[in-house]
Design a protein around this motif. Structure first.
Motif, PDB file in Angstrom:
ATOM      1  N   LEU A   1      -9.066  -0.128   0.007  1.00 18.25           N
ATOM      2  CA  LEU A   1      -8.253  -0.683   0.286  1.00 18.25           C
ATOM      3  C   LEU A   1      -8.109  -2.179   0.929  1.00 18.25           C
ATOM      4  O   LEU A   1      -7.500  -2.766   0.362  1.00 18.25           O
TER       5      LEU A   1
ATOM      6  N   LEU B   1       1.065  -1.237   0.204  1.00 17.55           N
ATOM      7  CA  LEU B   1       0.101  -0.113   0.068  1.00 17.55           C
ATOM      8  C   LEU B   1       0.682   1.339  -0.086  1.00 17.55           C
ATOM      9  O   LEU B   1       1.355   1.460   0.740  1.00 17.55           O
TER      10      LEU B   1
ATOM     11  N   PHE C   1      -5.414   2.713   7.290  1.00 17.36           N
ATOM     12  CA  PHE C   1      -4.606   2.566   6.064  1.00 17.36           C
ATOM     13  C   PHE C   1      -3.613   1.242   6.974  1.00 17.36           C
ATOM     14  O   PHE C   1      -3.439  -0.079   6.641  1.00 17.36           O
TER      15      PHE C   1
ATOM     16  N   ALA D   1      -6.955  -4.857  -0.762  1.00 16.47           N
ATOM     17  CA  ALA D   1      -5.428  -5.906  -0.857  1.00 16.47           C
ATOM     18  C   ALA D   1      -6.211  -8.009  -1.120  1.00 16.47           C
ATOM     19  O   ALA D   1      -5.004  -7.952  -0.598  1.00 16.47           O
TER      20      ALA D   1
END
Length: 244
Positions: free
Chosen positions: A160, A6, A29, A164
């Protein structure tokens, strides 16, 4: 070895004095990486800060050097005024196109990001590049209007998280699979709830401001897939597709 990196590049959202502690999306995150790595180390987070065009370029070129198979790029900054310019967005697109061969998805978290420059051109590639199956981004997501900071941070964290998971399990390249991945990640958010403001200061919904482009593997140019994504989200939510 982790499969997914990321890459989170953030400009300070506000000056330190009015924003005690300095607001940041990076801690959101961090939770994505920690959640994925609870059982197996599959995701690494690489944060960076930029203050101007030069430091943004330097941050991008530095983070592109990570070793993971797949990279997901998030760029966060104020999108109005002088914070992010069309030249900066176009330069980002050019750098991703030239050096971001392992970047598979891009989120531009900036107010009016879809109107600032042509971030979707980060996906454009020539015929020579198509000879490489792993070439560059397959999707770019941003917003048409100004968005509420906290709502956008939560939404992008969910994207995300889902992306991911998908890339840690292997490549995601075809248009149907890309839309399925993003729709599943976004399905817990109401498309009809307030998410930002238009230039007249009127409330706009997530569905009105969201913008997505995709470039399936082996395609040269990005295509607007916003309506397809919104329909896919509504289907997962058990709602009828909108009459676009």
């Amino acid at each position: 070895m982790p499969n997914v990196a990321l890459l989170a590049i953030e400009s300070p959202w506000w000056l330190p004095r009015p924003s005690n502690g300095v607001a940041s999306s990076i801690p959101f995150f961090e939770s994505v990486a920690r959640n994925h790595n609870a059982k197996q180390n599959t995701v690494n987070l690489y944060p960076a800060t930029f203050f101007d065009a030069a430091s943004l370029d330097a941050a991008l070129l530095n983070l592109f050097q990570t070793h993971e198979n797949y990279q997901l790029l998030w760029i966060g900054a104020h999108g109005h005024g002088e914070r992010v310019s069309a030249n900066q967005v176009d330069k980002v697109a050019a750098l991703v196109r030239q050096h971001g061969k392992r970047v598979k998805g891009v989120i531009l978290s900036a107010c009016e990001g879809a109107a600032i420059g042509r971030i979707e051109q980060a996906m454009a590639c020539d015929a020579e590049s198509l000879e490489h199956d792993s070439f560059g981004p397959n999707w770019v997501l941003t917003y048409r209007h100004c968005v509420h900071w906290f709502s956008a941070a939560l939404f992008e964290t969910a994207l995300l998280q889902g992306a991911a998971s998908a890339y840690a399990a292997g490549g995601v390249t075809g248009r149907p699979r890309l839309l399925e991945m993003l729709a599943a990640s976004a399905a817990t958010f109401s498309l009809d709830g307030p998410f930002g403001l238009n230039p007249q200061g009127e409330s706009v919904t997530l569905g009105e401001t969201l913008r997505l482009w995709v470039r399936p593997q082996r395609a040269q140019q990005p295509e607007d897939a916003t309506d397809e994504l919104l329909d896919a989200i509504r289907t997962l939510q058990g709602q009828p597709a909108a009459d676009w």
